[in-house]
Write a protein that holds these residues in place. Sequence first.
Motif, short mmCIF file in Angstrom:
data_model
loop_
_atom_site.label_atom_id
_atom_site.label_comp_id
_atom_site.label_asym_id
_atom_site.label_seq_id
_atom_site.Cartn_x
_atom_site.Cartn_y
_atom_site.Cartn_z
N CYS A 34 0.87 -1.18 0.00
CA CYS A 34 0.00 0.00 0.00
C CYS A 34 0.90 1.22 0.00
O CYS A 34 1.82 1.32 0.83
N ILE A 35 0.68 2.10 -0.94
CA ILE A 35 1.51 3.30 -1.06
C ILE A 35 0.62 4.52 -0.95
O ILE A 35 -0.41 4.60 -1.62
N ASN A 36 1.02 5.45 -0.11
CA ASN A 36 0.27 6.70 -0.01
C ASN A 36 1.14 7.88 -0.45
O ASN A 36 2.30 7.98 -0.08
N VAL A 37 0.54 8.72 -1.25
CA VAL A 37 1.17 9.97 -1.72
C VAL A 37 0.30 11.11 -1.20
O VAL A 37 -0.89 11.15 -1.53
N SER A 38 0.84 11.96 -0.35
CA SER A 38 0.03 13.04 0.25
C SER A 38 0.69 14.39 0.12
O SER A 38 1.91 14.50 0.29
N LEU A 39 -0.10 15.39 -0.12
CA LEU A 39 0.37 16.77 -0.07
C LEU A 39 -0.56 17.56 0.85
O LEU A 39 -1.77 17.60 0.63
N LEU A 40 0.02 18.14 1.88
CA LEU A 40 -0.74 18.99 2.79
C LEU A 40 -0.84 20.38 2.16
O LEU A 40 0.18 20.96 1.78
N ASP A 41 -2.05 20.89 2.01
CA ASP A 41 -2.23 22.17 1.31
C ASP A 41 -2.61 23.33 2.22
O ASP A 41 -2.48 24.49 1.79
N GLY A 42 -3.09 23.04 3.41
CA GLY A 42 -3.46 24.16 4.27
C GLY A 42 -4.17 23.72 5.52
O GLY A 42 -4.61 22.56 5.64
N LEU A 43 -4.29 24.65 6.46
CA LEU A 43 -5.03 24.40 7.70
C LEU A 43 -6.43 24.94 7.55
O LEU A 43 -6.62 26.06 7.05
N TYR B 157 -5.90 19.03 1.63
CA TYR B 157 -4.86 18.09 1.22
C TYR B 157 -5.25 17.43 -0.09
O TYR B 157 -6.43 17.48 -0.50
N ARG B 158 -4.27 16.77 -0.70
CA ARG B 158 -4.50 15.87 -1.83
C ARG B 158 -3.78 14.57 -1.49
O ARG B 158 -2.62 14.60 -1.08
N SER B 159 -4.44 13.45 -1.66
CA SER B 159 -3.86 12.18 -1.25
C SER B 159 -4.30 11.06 -2.18
O SER B 159 -5.46 11.00 -2.59
N VAL B 160 -3.36 10.20 -2.54
CA VAL B 160 -3.67 9.02 -3.35
C VAL B 160 -3.17 7.80 -2.59
O VAL B 160 -2.04 7.80 -2.08
N THR B 161 -4.00 6.77 -2.49
CA THR B 161 -3.58 5.50 -1.89
C THR B 161 -3.64 4.43 -2.98
O THR B 161 -4.69 4.23 -3.61
N LEU B 162 -2.50 3.78 -3.20
CA LEU B 162 -2.36 2.80 -4.28
C LEU B 162 -2.10 1.42 -3.69
O LEU B 162 -1.40 1.29 -2.68
N LEU C 60 -0.70 26.35 3.02
CA LEU C 60 0.72 25.98 3.15
C LEU C 60 1.37 26.20 1.80
O LEU C 60 0.93 25.65 0.79
N GLU C 61 2.41 27.03 1.79
CA GLU C 61 3.08 27.32 0.52
C GLU C 61 4.45 26.67 0.49
O GLU C 61 5.19 26.71 1.47
N ARG C 62 4.75 26.08 -0.65
CA ARG C 62 6.07 25.46 -0.84
C ARG C 62 6.79 26.14 -1.99
O ARG C 62 6.17 26.47 -3.00
N SER C 63 8.09 26.33 -1.82
CA SER C 63 8.87 26.88 -2.92
C SER C 63 10.30 26.37 -2.81
O SER C 63 10.72 25.88 -1.76
N TRP C 64 11.02 26.47 -3.91
CA TRP C 64 12.43 26.07 -3.90
C TRP C 64 13.26 27.30 -3.56
O TRP C 64 13.14 28.33 -4.21
#
Lengths: 215, 215
Positions: free
Chosen positions: A82-91, A104-109, A189-193
């Motif tokens: 089982c693989i989960n891919v998650s991105l937290l986007d905000g509170l 959030y955005r989340s995929v479970t495979l 939640l903001e992400r940047s390089w």
Amino acid sequence: MSDSLETPLSKVKRGPNRASYDKELALEIIDAALMCHVGQTKNGQVFVTPTCHWREGDYFYWHAHSKARNVKGPIDEPEKVCINVSLLDGLVLARSAMHHSVNYRSVTLFGVPELVEEKEEKVRQFELFLDKVSPGRWETLRPVSDIEIKATGVVRIKIEEASVKFRGEPPIDDPEDYNWPVWAGVIPLERSWGEAQTDPQQNENYPAANTPDAF
Amino acid sequence: MSDSLETPLSKVKRGPNRASYDKELALEIIDAALMCHVGQTKNGQVFVTPTCHWREGDYFYWHAHSKARNVKGPIDEPEKVCINVSLLDGLVLARSAMHHSVNYRSVTLFGVPELVEEKEEKVRQFELFLDKVSPGRWETLRPVSDIEIKATGVVRIKIEEASVKFRGEPPIDDPEDYNWPVWAGVIPLERSWGEAQTDPQQNENYPAANTPDAF
């Protein structure tokens, strides 16, 4: 509507109103994230391993040392990981504690990992991985050696049994709470390089690597 | 040197040079992250569930609907779950594909979840959780109801069997590659809280909620 990834196993039991089985949406979230969490068992004990992933077409790929737990395991005993891919986007801050949440955005495979063994195919996959991490970088690197190819395990599962869960909206409070005197809303939640940090052992000046679209 | 969290189960097999069992370091990483991934099995199938967590002292807490998989499971059949907390800190771009990596902080915990059942203790834990997500917010909210307390499951494991893995340095290339003509270094991943988005259903003006130190 694209293909559905719903199966009895991937069907979401809790919060089905936030679930989707749309393949295009799942692929989009997979591509937007650099890291996933791989769950598998060994002698009955569950292990969760964070790792970086990439995708080509309908296949989800990850890599590890050839002897690492999440590559060797599937050879010992075929297991549906089982693989989960998650991105937290905000509170999501509501007027009552109960309705606090996150966006959030989340995929479970789910899938039984297949080892990619053919040498040229492994190298082609390394290139696709590098291309995700830093587009255009592969061609500029010291070419891979046979020893490196052997030392690096590549595994994949077909993306055919999965679920998506996402939330991307303001708080939803109980109707009688909307006038409660407190701020409510979303804090994204903001992400940047950040600024590229050149290796202190580098003496020449070269343009810094390209950054990825994924986080 | 603080307490060690090393056990036969938590001992890191791959990349032991990046491993630590230092409890203080583990607590620091746990507190720096809002989300974790809980791994557990049901009928022999592994599931990985992303969720938010908090900590009090030596205990790691999470919550879910009382009937959700990661709360109900432990009651059905006591199982040592595996929980991973990871923060991606940057891309490590080396001169060869093989030495590409990421900088990260990661804790892997093992433990049999205990359900927190006592009503006052549950409420106290909700407050600690809210305090992590938005310091000072709890007191401003509509108080929790008995129905809400019943509907929300709280579970915890003791932080006593765990490992830390981290990487936080420039690329490490093969000695003969340092003159390869390509930029090498680290591109840090930066996280920040964006501008607060007030709920469109809010009519009064209130100061926005405090943001957390964790991401």
